[in-house]
Design an enzyme around this catalytic site. Structure first.
Site, PDB file in Angstrom:
ATOM      1  N   LYS A  88       0.860  -1.179   0.000  1.00  0.00           N
ATOM      2  CA  LYS A  88       0.000   0.000   0.000  1.00  0.00           C
ATOM      3  C   LYS A  88       0.899   1.232   0.000  1.00  0.00           C
ATOM      4  O   LYS A  88       2.006   1.223   0.536  1.00  0.00           O
ATOM      5  CB  LYS A  88      -0.892   0.028   1.236  1.00  0.00           C
ATOM      6  CG  LYS A  88      -2.155   0.839   1.049  1.00  0.00           C
ATOM      7  CD  LYS A  88      -3.214   0.041   0.314  1.00  0.00           C
ATOM      8  CE  LYS A  88      -4.549   0.774   0.291  1.00  0.00           C
ATOM      9  NZ  LYS A  88      -5.634  -0.056  -0.246  1.00  0.00           N
ATOM     10  N   GLY A 188     -24.052   4.076   3.598  1.00  0.00           N
ATOM     11  CA  GLY A 188     -23.110   4.550   2.596  1.00  0.00           C
ATOM     12  C   GLY A 188     -23.509   4.048   1.231  1.00  0.00           C
ATOM     13  O   GLY A 188     -23.314   2.872   0.919  1.00  0.00           O
ATOM     14  N   VAL A 189     -24.109   4.929   0.433  1.00  0.00           N
ATOM     15  CA  VAL A 189     -24.588   4.511  -0.887  1.00  0.00           C
ATOM     16  C   VAL A 189     -23.883   5.317  -1.979  1.00  0.00           C
ATOM     17  O   VAL A 189     -24.496   5.875  -2.878  1.00  0.00           O
ATOM     18  CB  VAL A 189     -26.130   4.629  -1.001  1.00  0.00           C
ATOM     19  CG1 VAL A 189     -26.795   3.529  -0.225  1.00  0.00           C
ATOM     20  CG2 VAL A 189     -26.627   5.997  -0.514  1.00  0.00           C
ATOM     21  N   VAL A 192     -19.836   2.263  -4.440  1.00  0.00           N
ATOM     22  CA  VAL A 192     -20.110   0.832  -4.302  1.00  0.00           C
ATOM     23  C   VAL A 192     -21.512   0.589  -3.756  1.00  0.00           C
ATOM     24  O   VAL A 192     -22.251  -0.268  -4.245  1.00  0.00           O
ATOM     25  CB  VAL A 192     -19.059   0.159  -3.393  1.00  0.00           C
ATOM     26  CG1 VAL A 192     -19.421  -1.298  -3.139  1.00  0.00           C
ATOM     27  CG2 VAL A 192     -17.674   0.262  -4.016  1.00  0.00           C
ATOM     28  N   GLY A 193     -21.879   1.337  -2.735  1.00  0.00           N
ATOM     29  CA  GLY A 193     -23.135   1.100  -2.044  1.00  0.00           C
ATOM     30  C   GLY A 193     -24.362   1.186  -2.927  1.00  0.00           C
ATOM     31  O   GLY A 193     -25.281   0.371  -2.803  1.00  0.00           O
ATOM     32  N   HIS A 194     -24.380   2.129  -3.860  1.00  0.00           N
ATOM     33  CA  HIS A 194     -25.584   2.268  -4.682  1.00  0.00           C
ATOM     34  C   HIS A 194     -25.739   1.099  -5.662  1.00  0.00           C
ATOM     35  O   HIS A 194     -26.849   0.707  -6.008  1.00  0.00           O
ATOM     36  CB  HIS A 194     -25.596   3.614  -5.417  1.00  0.00           C
ATOM     37  CG  HIS A 194     -24.933   3.639  -6.746  1.00  0.00           C
ATOM     38  ND1 HIS A 194     -23.578   3.859  -6.885  1.00  0.00           N
ATOM     39  CD2 HIS A 194     -25.429   3.489  -8.002  1.00  0.00           C
ATOM     40  CE1 HIS A 194     -23.273   3.835  -8.172  1.00  0.00           C
ATOM     41  NE2 HIS A 194     -24.369   3.603  -8.869  1.00  0.00           N
TER      42      HIS A 194
END
Length: 361
Positions: A88, A188-189, A192-194
């Site tokens: 990372k 959390g949308v 990724v969330g949506h």
């Protein structure tokens, strides 16, 4: 700078969180670049992990974050079945203020100096367009745009993988690999969330959402009026009808305050580092909450960027991400056999694969 170096040496050589192969401190004064590249392991192959661009309070905090994230990537890549170790990078500073083409090119040269030991990609604060710039200086950059030979945004496969982990959780707990008729709360949308919400609705789930951004909430509720929105995560996790809780925003969502009050029987989401500290996984298990380890179920993105190195093929990637279902079930089975929480079982499986690879070198 001496204190930072001392901290790195202590973590590397003395602490239980050490064991990293290499840590590179990078500086380019002309562009303002200050970065840390941490390589935890190359036992399975070149270290793979994203570049985080964040205004850390101190350089020591940046180093600590790089070390923790690199270690996590070793486990994530091992559990995803990838021939990559963990690494990372973090760039220190506010990307809204200091990000520039010159800085990204300078960073790309540092990645190049490692000769392929570290492969980078996007993370918090960096985007596809940034990777296009970084890639101009080296051959070990993924997450690029399709116009530049890359696969583009990895959110689609990340969400797909989380959904597979959720299906496996349902199979393990309720005997069927579906969320139909279940109530799933998504905190959390965003990117990724949506997309995860779309999978859940197609599967027949009842969905409740929350997000700090009102426009993100409206994007879903305008399209899907049956989706319910609540004010905040504190409200979401206390809903009596909640079957599954999906943290898809910031890390540390599972902590001493939230675990005692969460009503869901399953926790499975896209956020990284959901467990605020060691021991939280046991607290969840003691309450009868099934936790699908975050670094296992959210591996769709890293599967995609790894595939990009070989000429991206979406169908091939999706087939690999679909295996997250089987991997999650295997973790639950190991947890039951060993009498340990699923997070600990996932760690054992990952550590075994890494150790076997080291033994074969």
């Amino acid at each position: 700078m001496t204190d930072v170096t001392d901290g790195v040496l202590h973590t590397l050589f003395q602490s239980e969180q050490g064991g990293h192969e290499q840590v590179v401190l990078c500086q380019d004064r002309a562009s303002g670049l200050k970065a840390v590249i941490a390589i935890h392991s190359t036992a399975l192959g070149p270290a793979l992990g994203g570049t985080r661009f964040y205004p850390y309070a101190t350089e020591e905090a940046a180093v600590a974050d790089a070390l923790n994230l690199a270690r996590g990537m070793s486990y994530k890549n091992a559990m995803a079945g990838l021939d990559h170790g963990g690494g990372k990078a973090v760039i220190i500073g506010d990307p809204e203020k200091i990000k520039s083409e010159e800085l990204l090119l300078a960073y790309g040269r540092f990645v190049a100096s490692l000769g392929g030991r570290y492969v980078t990609a996007c993370d918090v604060g960096t985007y596809v367009a940034d990777m296009d710039v970084v890639a101009r200086e080296n051959h070990w950059t993924t997450g690029r745009s399709p116009e530049n030979g890359g696969a583009g945004d990895s959110s689609v496969l990340t969400a797909f993988g989380v959904f597979q982990g959720m299906r496996a959780s349902a199979q393990h707990l309720w005997g069927a690999p579906t969320l139909r008729g279940r109530t799933v709360g998504v905190a959390g949308v965003g990117k990724v969330g949506h997309i995860l919400v779309e999978h859940l609705l197609e599967d027949g789930a009842e969905v409740v959402i929350t997000d700090v951004r009102e426009d993100s909430v409206r994007r879903i509720t305008d399209k899907h009026p049956k989706v319910t929105a609540v004010a905040d995560t504190e409200t979401l996790i206390r809903l009596p009808e909640l079957d599954v809780y999906a943290p898809c925003a910031l890390g540390g969502a599972l902590n001493d305050d939230t675990v005692p009050v969460v009503t869901a029987k399953v926790v499975c989401g896209a956020a990284n580092n959901q467990l605020a500290h060691p021991g939280v996984e046991k607290d969840l298990a003691d309450r009868g909450v099934l936790y699908a380890p975050d670094y296992v179920v959210n591996a769709g993105g890293v599967i995609q960027v790894a595939d990009e190195l070989h000429g991206f093929d979406f169908d091939r990637c999706k087939a690999k991400a679909a295996k997250i279902y089987d991997t999650t079930l295997a973790i639950f089975a190991r947890a039951k056999t060993d009498g340990i929480p699923p997070a600990a079982a996932a760690d054992r499986i990952a550590e075994q694969r890494i150790a076997e690879a080291r033994g074969a070198l």
